[in-house]
Design an enzyme around this catalytic site. Structure first.
Site, PDB file in Angstrom:
ATOM      1  N   ALA A 161      29.707  44.471   5.897  1.00 53.10           N
ATOM      2  CA  ALA A 161      29.726  45.244   4.651  1.00 53.10           C
ATOM      3  C   ALA A 161      30.651  46.452   4.795  1.00 53.10           C
ATOM      4  O   ALA A 161      31.487  46.714   3.930  1.00 53.10           O
ATOM      5  CB  ALA A 161      28.313  45.697   4.284  1.00 53.10           C
ATOM      6  N   TYR A 162      30.505  47.156   5.896  1.00 54.55           N
ATOM      7  CA  TYR A 162      31.232  48.404   6.124  1.00 54.55           C
ATOM      8  C   TYR A 162      32.740  48.174   6.247  1.00 54.55           C
ATOM      9  O   TYR A 162      33.544  48.880   5.627  1.00 54.55           O
ATOM     10  CB  TYR A 162      30.688  49.067   7.386  1.00 54.55           C
ATOM     11  CG  TYR A 162      31.268  50.410   7.721  1.00 54.55           C
ATOM     12  CD1 TYR A 162      30.867  51.553   7.035  1.00 54.55           C
ATOM     13  CD2 TYR A 162      32.208  50.556   8.740  1.00 54.55           C
ATOM     14  CE1 TYR A 162      31.383  52.796   7.355  1.00 54.55           C
ATOM     15  CE2 TYR A 162      32.732  51.793   9.065  1.00 54.55           C
ATOM     16  CZ  TYR A 162      32.317  52.910   8.372  1.00 54.55           C
ATOM     17  OH  TYR A 162      32.841  54.133   8.701  1.00 54.55           O
ATOM     18  N   GLY A 163      33.142  47.188   7.037  1.00 53.68           N
ATOM     19  CA  GLY A 163      34.568  46.948   7.272  1.00 53.68           C
ATOM     20  C   GLY A 163      35.334  46.587   6.016  1.00 53.68           C
ATOM     21  O   GLY A 163      36.360  47.210   5.702  1.00 53.68           O
TER      22      GLY A 163
END
Length: 254
Positions: free
Chosen positions: A156-158
């Site tokens: 999700a973050y990347g």
């Protein structure tokens, strides 16, 4: 830098970590800062620390959650009311939902990550633009090597951080005629969050550190703050649409 004295900056997530490091570098240059955060206690502590560092520093704290769709307009309006202008926008605040495989990520993980990151940055940039156009200002968005390096368990973050880099490049082209610069920074520096993550996922950190050429984690004020000072200065105002890897060489590419 004398050219920065009297300028005004918003730093989201400025009560700790990278954001606080940037705020320290900025108040030392005579820049008035608005710092945001989700907790008043942390903001009060950050303000006290900044005022001890620079007794005459002009600091505004605003409790704001990036996932609140009204936060950007509120923070920009309060900043302009307090200081009369806006010259610099630092988009730093971000929920850090990592440690899960793609198949384990929930809808809430994905939505919270993008709402607090990509969508919030878009909202802050939109709210700040009319004032940045007046001052021929600067936008600096915090990206991450997590997207570029395709780090596992950052599903999700990347991608969220990669979307931020894409938004940065497009804004740089659209806003260039107004002499508003837009850049991103991908930092790897120490913070309370990095310490927490290291304790929770030592195996991931050990793997990441293998790729850090300099062999150590960076300092928020010294390494990221000083770059933010330069990018907001007259000398740095011919640089736009770029991404700067402040990560000890972990993003070295052919």
């Amino acid at each position: 830098m004398p050219s920065l004295r009297g300028k005004v900056a918003i730093i989201t997530g400025g009560s700790k970590g990278t954001g606080l490091g940037i705020a320290k570098a900025y108040v030392k240059e005579g820049i008035s800062v608005t710092i945001t955060g989700r907790g008043k206690e942390a903001l009060d502590a950050a303000q006290m620390e900044l005022e001890q560092l620079v007794p005459n520093a002009r600091i505004l704290t605003v409790v704001a959650d990036n996932k609140d769709h009204q936060a950007a307009n509120q923070v920009v309006a309060e900043t302009v009311k307090a200081f009369g202008q806006l010259d610099i926008l630092i988009n730093n605040a971000q929920e850090f939902r990592t440690g899960k495989l793609i198949t384990e990520i929930s809808d809430d993980d994905m939505e919270s990550t993008f709402e607090s990151g990509f969508f919030a940055i878009w909202r802050f940039m939109t709210a700040a633009y009319p004032y940045l156009k007046e001052t021929q200002g600067t936008v600096i968005n915090m990206s991450s090597g997590a997207g570029v390096q395709s780090i596992p368990r950052h599903g999700a973050y990347g991608p969220n951080k990669e979307a931020i880099r894409g938004l940065t490049r497009i804004a740089a082209k659209e806003w260039g005629p107004d002499s508003v610069t837009v850049n991103s920074i991908s930092p790897y520096v120490a913070s309370a969050e990095s310490v927490r993550y290291e304790k929770a996922h030592p195996e991931i950190i050990a793997e990441i550190m293998k790729g850090v050429a300099l062999g150590h984690i960076g300092d928020a004020e010294l390494n990221v703050g000083s770059l933010c000072v330069y990018l907001a200065s007259e000398g740095g105002h011919y640089m736009t649409g770029g991404n700067f890897d402040v990560d000890g060489g972990s993003s070295i590419r052919p």
